[in-house]
Design an enzyme around this catalytic site. Structure first.
Site, PDB file in Angstrom:
ATOM      1  CG  HIS A   6     109.479  31.635  16.406  1.00  0.00           C
ATOM      2  ND1 HIS A   6     109.590  30.726  17.147  1.00  0.00           N
ATOM      3  CD2 HIS A   6     108.425  31.246  15.434  1.00  0.00           C
ATOM      4  CE1 HIS A   6     108.828  29.626  17.037  1.00  0.00           C
ATOM      5  NE2 HIS A   6     108.110  29.824  16.293  1.00  0.00           N
ATOM      6  CG  ASP A  17     117.805  36.611  20.313  1.00  0.00           C
ATOM      7  OD1 ASP A  17     116.894  36.263  19.544  1.00  0.00           O
ATOM      8  OD2 ASP A  17     118.803  36.186  20.648  1.00  0.00           O
TER       9      ASP A  17
HETATM   10  C1  GDG Z   1     114.874  32.122  16.920  1.00  0.00           C
HETATM   11  C2  GDG Z   1     114.775  33.303  17.278  1.00  0.00           C
HETATM   12  C3  GDG Z   1     113.713  32.738  19.715  1.00  0.00           C
HETATM   13  C4  GDG Z   1     123.003  26.569  19.469  1.00  0.00           C
HETATM   14  N1  GDG Z   1     123.932  25.848  19.248  1.00  0.00           N
HETATM   15  C5  GDG Z   1     123.768  24.597  19.313  1.00  0.00           C
HETATM   16  C6  GDG Z   1     122.387  24.360  19.590  1.00  0.00           C
HETATM   17  N2  GDG Z   1     121.986  25.547  19.816  1.00  0.00           N
HETATM   18  C7  GDG Z   1     120.548  25.794  20.233  1.00  0.00           C
HETATM   19  C8  GDG Z   1     120.484  26.370  21.476  1.00  0.00           C
HETATM   20  C9  GDG Z   1     118.946  26.941  21.498  1.00  0.00           C
HETATM   21  C10 GDG Z   1     118.839  27.145  19.835  1.00  0.00           C
HETATM   22  O1  GDG Z   1     119.790  26.507  19.257  1.00  0.00           O
HETATM   23  C11 GDG Z   1     119.000  28.822  19.657  1.00  0.00           C
HETATM   24  O2  GDG Z   1     117.942  29.490  20.135  1.00  0.00           O
HETATM   25  P1  GDG Z   1     117.550  30.801  20.164  1.00  0.00           P
HETATM   26  O3  GDG Z   1     116.243  31.309  20.808  1.00  0.00           O
HETATM   27  O4  GDG Z   1     119.029  31.360  21.220  1.00  0.00           O
HETATM   28  O5  GDG Z   1     118.054  31.535  18.908  1.00  0.00           O
HETATM   29  P2  GDG Z   1     117.537  31.512  17.341  1.00  0.00           P
HETATM   30  O6  GDG Z   1     117.912  30.282  16.656  1.00  0.00           O
HETATM   31  O7  GDG Z   1     117.870  32.726  16.659  1.00  0.00           O
HETATM   32  O8  GDG Z   1     115.739  31.395  17.271  1.00  0.00           O
HETATM   33  C12 GDG Z   1     115.003  33.571  19.017  1.00  0.00           C
HETATM   34  C13 GDG Z   1     113.777  31.397  18.846  1.00  0.00           C
HETATM   35  O9  GDG Z   1     113.670  31.473  17.602  1.00  0.00           O
HETATM   36  C14 GDG Z   1     112.495  30.574  19.465  1.00  0.00           C
HETATM   37  O10 GDG Z   1     111.136  31.165  19.206  1.00  0.00           O
HETATM   38  O11 GDG Z   1     114.005  32.466  20.906  1.00  0.00           O
HETATM   39  O12 GDG Z   1     114.761  34.987  19.484  1.00  0.00           O
HETATM   40  O13 GDG Z   1     115.669  34.239  16.870  1.00  0.00           O
HETATM   41  O14 GDG Z   1     118.127  26.043  21.711  1.00  0.00           O
HETATM   42  O15 GDG Z   1     120.630  25.382  22.527  1.00  0.00           O
HETATM   43  N3  GDG Z   1     122.043  23.073  19.914  1.00  0.00           N
HETATM   44  C15 GDG Z   1     122.881  22.031  19.744  1.00  0.00           C
HETATM   45  N4  GDG Z   1     124.171  22.149  19.376  1.00  0.00           N
HETATM   46  C16 GDG Z   1     124.708  23.517  19.270  1.00  0.00           C
HETATM   47  O16 GDG Z   1     126.056  23.429  19.039  1.00  0.00           O
HETATM   48  N5  GDG Z   1     122.380  20.793  19.606  1.00  0.00           N
END
Ligand code: GDG
Length: 473
Positions: free
Chosen positions: A158, A366
């Site tokens: 990821h 990212d």
């Molecule tokens: C890894 C990789 C890759 C955030 N705050 C809240 C909340 N979130 C959710 C978001 C989103 C998720 O968390 C974050 O996803 P990201 O993709 O932005 O980042 P990582 O956590 O670093 O994920 C990344 C991912 O894996 C998938 O392969 O895209 O590059 O680093 O869904 O909405 N959810 C809730 N409350 C919050 O306050 N419910």
């Protein structure tokens, strides 16, 4: 249809995950992927036990069977807080300045991967497809092979994969990469990370990438490919039109009294570029005094990995920056940055995204970034907001109708904010409709189907079987 066994470091039991609180992108994506397939999700419960027993806690919730194990405090320290989050995570995000190399971490990492393999082994039936996730478990496939598992085993990473020049700073890097060649399929988020991985195989290991994309190593043939992850579009848009989302939207709108809203939503992590983002917003306020009390940045940043020092530092750093910037630009009735250190339920989050005129997604590095996709999905098509997206997020390759920026350049981001805030409706709509099509079409189901299709078809493995047959004829 073959049964799917998914393995990730943490398993989030779906019932709990649907409620409030911060889940990482991986958990969000796997929840929906697993609901579709009968199968098992295996991993760490997140709980500590004094002595590792390998006891499996099996549960069935909301259509998903989970099997979890507890880990010893030393495991958690060396494997999770250590090798995964103090060595591989910073290294894979190009931060060798934050990367810690400690032999105990490496040993703990291998020990826990072996424990995963031992506990998982009895759950695997002959026809199961095994799908391992992320940087915590890179050697798991080879440990399952040592135990005689002949099933098709795939890995999806990821995070980014670092350039070879950075990766070689990791002691025993060859051992780590060699262990990955026990998988049948290795998936990356983008062609860029895939390219870095293949470069390592060619330059450091002297391997050849065949015209069919297959790589041969020690009598096995594997394939590495890019599979950009998406969001659960249907679930997210449904949530965005719920009463809960509408209430969150209205409440946020009312609170800013006609000002424009910029939103950021990120786990509190140095890879997300929050400090640079705050500085860029401050630059925007300073460079545009006429607009300076007309826009508010709402940053939602639930804490993560709080046991690791670099995460404690980023938290302190952001608190200081927020205080400083708000001190410089606030007046009695206005505070420019609302910095919120907690998570919100997904539907409320969707309402906040929809209320925001600008989605500010500026990670320094990212793997993909799902927040950018969620922001696009949550918009009102008739009057959409503008996405400002870092060119260093994997998502930038698909979402190139966003305003792409260099997050290290305060001027670049400040100018993009200005441009976004005055962008005519027609341009906003035209950009948004292209972004929306991409987010809708390449959703999480598409991602899962593509990966599972390749894993099931195992193109290199079949060629290998055929050549073995040829040889015996
Ligand atoms: C890894 C990789 C890759 C955030 N705050 C809240 C909340 N979130 C959710 C978001 C989103 C998720 O968390 C974050 O996803 P990201 O993709 O932005 O980042 P990582 O956590 O670093 O994920 C990344 C991912 O894996 C998938 O392969 O895209 O590059 O680093 O869904 O909405 N959810 C809730 N409350 C919050 O306050 N419910």
């Amino acid at each position: 249809m073959s049964r799917l066994i998914v393995i990730s470091n943490r398993v989030s039991v779906p019932k709990a995950a649907g409620a409030a609180g911060a889940q990482g992108g991986l958990a969000v994506a796997l929840n929906s992927a697993l609901r579709e397939n009968r199968g098992i999700w295996f991993g760490w419960s997140g709980q500590e036990t004094e002595e590792f027993t390998g006891h499996l806690d099996m549960q069935r919730n909301d259509g998903v069977t989970t099997a979890t194990i507890d880990l010893e405090p030393q495991d958690i320290e060396e494997y999770y807080n250590g090798y995964a989050n103090r060595t591989l995570w910073p290294l894979f995000h190009y931060r060798i300045d934050l990367t810690e190399y400690d032999r105990n971490f490496g040993e703990g990492y291998e020990r826990v991967n072996r424990r995963f393999a031992d506990s998982l082994r009895p759950l695997i039936d002959q026809d199961d497809l095994v799908w391992v996730h992320d940087y915590h478990l890179l050697p798991l496939g080879s440990m399952l092979r040592t135990q005689g598992v002949k099933n098709r085993i795939g890995l999806f990473l990821h995070t980014p994969w670092p350039p070879t020049r950075l990766l070689v700073s990791l002691p025993f890097h060859e051992r780590l990469v060699e262990s990955m060649l026990a998988y049948d399929v290795i998936g990356f988020q983008t062609e860029e990370w895939l390219g870095s991985f293949l470069h390592y195989l060619e330059k450091e290991m002297g391997l050849e990438i065949g015209a069919d994309g297959c790589v041969e190593y020690q009598g096995r043939r594997i394939i590495a490919q890019a599979f950009p992850i998406g969001i659960d579009f249907a679930e997210f848009t449904e949530g965005a039109s719920s009463d809960e989302a509408r209430e969150a939207h209205d409440k946020l709108k009312a609170s800013v009294r006609g000002r424009k809203i910029l939103i950021g939503v990120d786990r509190l992590d140095y890879s997300k570029g929050l400090g640079e983002r705050f500085e860029s917003f401050s630059r925007f306020l300073a460079d545009n005094p006429d607009q300076s009390s007309q826009s508010v940045l709402l940053q939602i940043a639930p804490p993560s990995r709080g046991d690791v020092e670099s995460y404690q530092q980023i938290r302190e750093d952001l608190e200081r920056k927020t205080g400083h910037i708000n001190g410089a630009h606030a007046d009695v009735a206005f505070v420019p940055i609302r910095y919120v250190n907690r998570g919100y339920p997904r539907r409320q989050l969707a309402g906040f995204y929809r209320a925001a005129d600008v989605g500010l997604v500026t990670p320094l590095r990212d793997g993909m970034n799902l927040v950018a996709k969620e922001y696009v999905a949550a918009q009102d098509e008739a009057d959409p907001g503008v996405l400002i997206l870092s060119q260093f997020a994997g998502a930038a390759l698909q979402l190139d109708d966003a305003l792409l920026v260099n997050p290290h350049s305060l001027e670049d981001v400040s100018e993009a904010i200005k441009r976004a805030l005055v962008m005519p409706l027609e341009e906003r709509r035209s950009r948004h409709s292209k972004l929306l099509a991409s987010v809708r079409d390449a959703d999480v189901d598409f991602w899962r189907e593509q990966f599972v299709k390749v894993l099931f078809g195992a193109p290199c493995m079949e060629a290998q079987d055929l050549s073995a047959q040829d040889a015996s004829n």
